[in-house]
Enzyme design. Structure first.
Site, PDB file in Angstrom:
ATOM      1  N   GLU A 128       0.834  -1.210   0.000  1.00  0.00           N
ATOM      2  CA  GLU A 128       0.000   0.000   0.000  1.00  0.00           C
ATOM      3  C   GLU A 128       0.862   1.250   0.000  1.00  0.00           C
ATOM      4  O   GLU A 128       1.851   1.332   0.734  1.00  0.00           O
ATOM      5  CB  GLU A 128      -0.900   0.048   1.246  1.00  0.00           C
ATOM      6  CG  GLU A 128      -2.078  -0.884   1.188  1.00  0.00           C
ATOM      7  CD  GLU A 128      -1.817  -2.170   1.933  1.00  0.00           C
ATOM      8  OE1 GLU A 128      -0.635  -2.579   2.011  1.00  0.00           O
ATOM      9  OE2 GLU A 128      -2.789  -2.756   2.426  1.00  0.00           O
ATOM     10  N   ASP A 132     -10.465   7.733 -22.779  1.00  0.00           N
ATOM     11  CA  ASP A 132     -10.417   6.327 -22.357  1.00  0.00           C
ATOM     12  C   ASP A 132      -9.994   5.530 -23.586  1.00  0.00           C
ATOM     13  O   ASP A 132     -10.810   5.218 -24.449  1.00  0.00           O
ATOM     14  CB  ASP A 132     -11.790   5.892 -21.854  1.00  0.00           C
ATOM     15  CG  ASP A 132     -11.800   4.406 -21.475  1.00  0.00           C
ATOM     16  OD1 ASP A 132     -10.838   3.695 -21.820  1.00  0.00           O
ATOM     17  OD2 ASP A 132     -12.773   3.969 -20.852  1.00  0.00           O
ATOM     18  N   THR A 147      -6.818   0.134 -20.277  1.00  0.00           N
ATOM     19  CA  THR A 147      -6.450  -1.169 -19.743  1.00  0.00           C
ATOM     20  C   THR A 147      -5.110  -1.525 -20.365  1.00  0.00           C
ATOM     21  O   THR A 147      -4.679  -0.914 -21.348  1.00  0.00           O
ATOM     22  CB  THR A 147      -7.496  -2.241 -20.106  1.00  0.00           C
ATOM     23  OG1 THR A 147      -7.785  -2.142 -21.497  1.00  0.00           O
ATOM     24  CG2 THR A 147      -8.767  -2.064 -19.308  1.00  0.00           C
ATOM     25  N   LYS A 164      -5.308  -5.154 -23.759  1.00  0.00           N
ATOM     26  CA  LYS A 164      -5.940  -5.256 -25.079  1.00  0.00           C
ATOM     27  C   LYS A 164      -4.854  -5.102 -26.154  1.00  0.00           C
ATOM     28  O   LYS A 164      -3.973  -5.940 -26.224  1.00  0.00           O
ATOM     29  CB  LYS A 164      -7.054  -4.205 -25.199  1.00  0.00           C
ATOM     30  CG  LYS A 164      -8.189  -4.422 -24.173  1.00  0.00           C
ATOM     31  CD  LYS A 164      -9.345  -3.479 -24.395  1.00  0.00           C
ATOM     32  CE  LYS A 164     -10.508  -3.770 -23.484  1.00  0.00           C
ATOM     33  NZ  LYS A 164     -10.466  -3.089 -22.181  1.00  0.00           N
TER      34      LYS A 164
HETATM   35  N1  DSN Z   1     -14.871  -5.840 -21.990  1.00  0.00           N
HETATM   36  C1  DSN Z   1     -14.120  -4.850 -22.721  1.00  0.00           C
HETATM   37  C2  DSN Z   1     -14.374  -4.944 -24.178  1.00  0.00           C
HETATM   38  O1  DSN Z   1     -14.525  -6.033 -24.647  1.00  0.00           O
HETATM   39  O2  DSN Z   1     -14.425  -3.939 -24.869  1.00  0.00           O
HETATM   40  C3  DSN Z   1     -14.308  -3.481 -22.250  1.00  0.00           C
HETATM   41  O3  DSN Z   1     -14.696  -3.437 -20.960  1.00  0.00           O
END
Ligand code: DSN
Length: 425
Positions: free
Chosen positions: A48, A193, A220, A223
């Protein structure tokens, strides 16, 4: 693994991934180094706080890996600051909302069925109960053109404190300059985003919103960026001591965000995951990642052209990124879920998705969403897209003929196993 029951399921999943092709645009295959980092002893550690300012002892190694992850993320995206602790995209977005907004404040974001994301204020989310989300959308569904005039009118009327550019189901490019002009006119903070296209931005084949004057970028890491499952927040401004609450100014956004990630929303960061993020950012800084990003776009363009030749009707008529959305009722009179299930039967994994102004419900929507990041990692190139489009058409036409579906599945398998997973090396 000693647990035989679980080991068998793990092996079955590896075979599924190897024998078929992953076409969900938000998925990818990570390297062996990323997998090893995730399975490392850093999973045992609580940390933390932030590097140099932790609450528990034993942090000489965690501090080093978190600092490396931060430095690499900043270099990749050209930001003043990076917070690498968000557990995923949803907490990353919530941390930004909490850092900048007060309950009841207004946020301007894309309509959900025009491509926006659940975390951009879908009525079912916690954020929608706290903040007032207003919307912009497409002016022309056939081209995917965003209605920037309407966006400006809504912004002038509603005075949002935050404007979000970003999507999970939009195959075209956004005009970041227009977002910034509108945001500056109404005094809103601009957040991008970029969860879907972060790897394409890192690979310099798509524009970086931070270059246009956005204040914050969330993403994220799993991806197109091809790292572990996780979140990341990039921001510009003054980075100061996260243990002291700074004044709420745009300049202080990096520190305001740090304080909302921890202790605002999360407890201890997952240090094995941060190690894996550092590994993935290192891989994305390598010149080979640019080649990868370029090939994702080439494959996506080619696949969309081939699908059109096979009478699939694409939402917006094509793609500028890694993502393709098919309108299945208009193409073949069936919904996206039936299509997804037919593709599952032949080893092509995709997902059904709402399309703009969809008349069908979200669980059984009209769209079928595809993407090329994972198959490009596998090593597929433009010529291979011809085969994929052909298999898709045959699967749709023969969706009720189990014998033909089995035959196509074998063709897909025989083809797919020629392309190793990156974790094999
Ligand atoms: N689940 C992701 C997507 O497939 O776009 C985004 O949250």
């Amino acid at each position: 693994m000693k647990d035989r029951t679980l080991q068998k399921i793990l092996e079955a999943e590896e075979i599924r991934q190897r024998n078929g092709l992953e076409l969900i645009p938000s998925e990818n295959y990570v390297s062996r180094d990323v997998l090893e980092a995730l399975g490392s002893v850093f999973t045992n550690k609580y940390s933390e706080g932030y590097p140099g300012k932790r609450y528990y002892g034993g942090q000489e190694n965690t501090d080093q890996i978190e600092n490396i992850a931060i430095d690499r993320a900043k270099k990749l995206f050209g930001s003043d600051h990076a917070n690498v602790q968000p557990l995923s995209g949803a907490p990353a977005n919530l941390a930004v909302y909490q850092a900048w907004l007060n309950p009841g404040d207004t946020v301007l974001a894309m309509k959900l069925d025009h491509g926006g994301h659940l975390t951009h204020g879908a009525p079912v989310t916690h954020a929608a109960k706290l903040y007032n989300f207003v919307r912009y959308g497409l002016s022309d569904i056939s081209t995917g053109e965003i209605d920037y005039d309407e966006m400006r009118q809504v912004a002038l009327k509603e005075k949002p404190k935050l404007i979000i550019a970003g999507f999970s189901g939009y195959p075209r490019s956004l005009d970041y300059k227009k977002f910034v002009e509108i945001g500056n006119e109404v005094g809103a903070v601009l957040m991008a985003d970029m969860a879907h296209i972060a790897g394409l931005i890192a690979g310099k084949v798509l524009d970086n919103p931070l270059d246009f004057g956005f204040h914050i970028m969330t993403t994220t890491t799993h991806k197109t960026l091809r790292g572990p499952r996780g979140g990341l927040i990039l921001s510009n401004g003054n980075v100061s001591n996260p243990l002291r609450a700074p004044e709420k100014t745009i300049e202080n956004l990096p520190t305001l965000i740090d304080r909302q990630v921890f202790p605002g929303l999360q407890g201890g960061p997952h240090m094995n995951n941060i190690l894996a993020k550092a590994v993935a950012f290192g891989e994305a800084l390598d010149p080979s990642f640019k080649v990868y990003a370029k090939q994702i776009l080439k494959n996506s363009k080619k696949l969309s052209e081939e699908l059109i030749k096979h009478d699939f009707k694409l939402v917006t008529g094509g793609t500028d990124n890694h993502l393709i959305m098919i309108d299945m009722p208009t193409s073949f009179g069936i919904d996206g879920r039936i299509t997804q299930e037919a593709f599952d039967k032949i080893g092509l994994t995709a997902n059904c998705n709402s399309i703009p102004d969809d008349k069908l419900p979200p669980y059984r929507p009209s769209g079928l969403r595809l993407g090329t990041p994972a198959i490009t990692t596998r090593g597929l190139v433009e010529g291979d897209m011809v085969k994929i489009a052909d298999w898709m058409k045959r699967a749709v036409v023969n969706r009720d003929n189990e014998d033909i579906l089995k035959k196509i599945k074998k063709e897909v398998r025989d083809f797919s196993i020629k392309f190793p997973l990156p974790s094999d090396n």
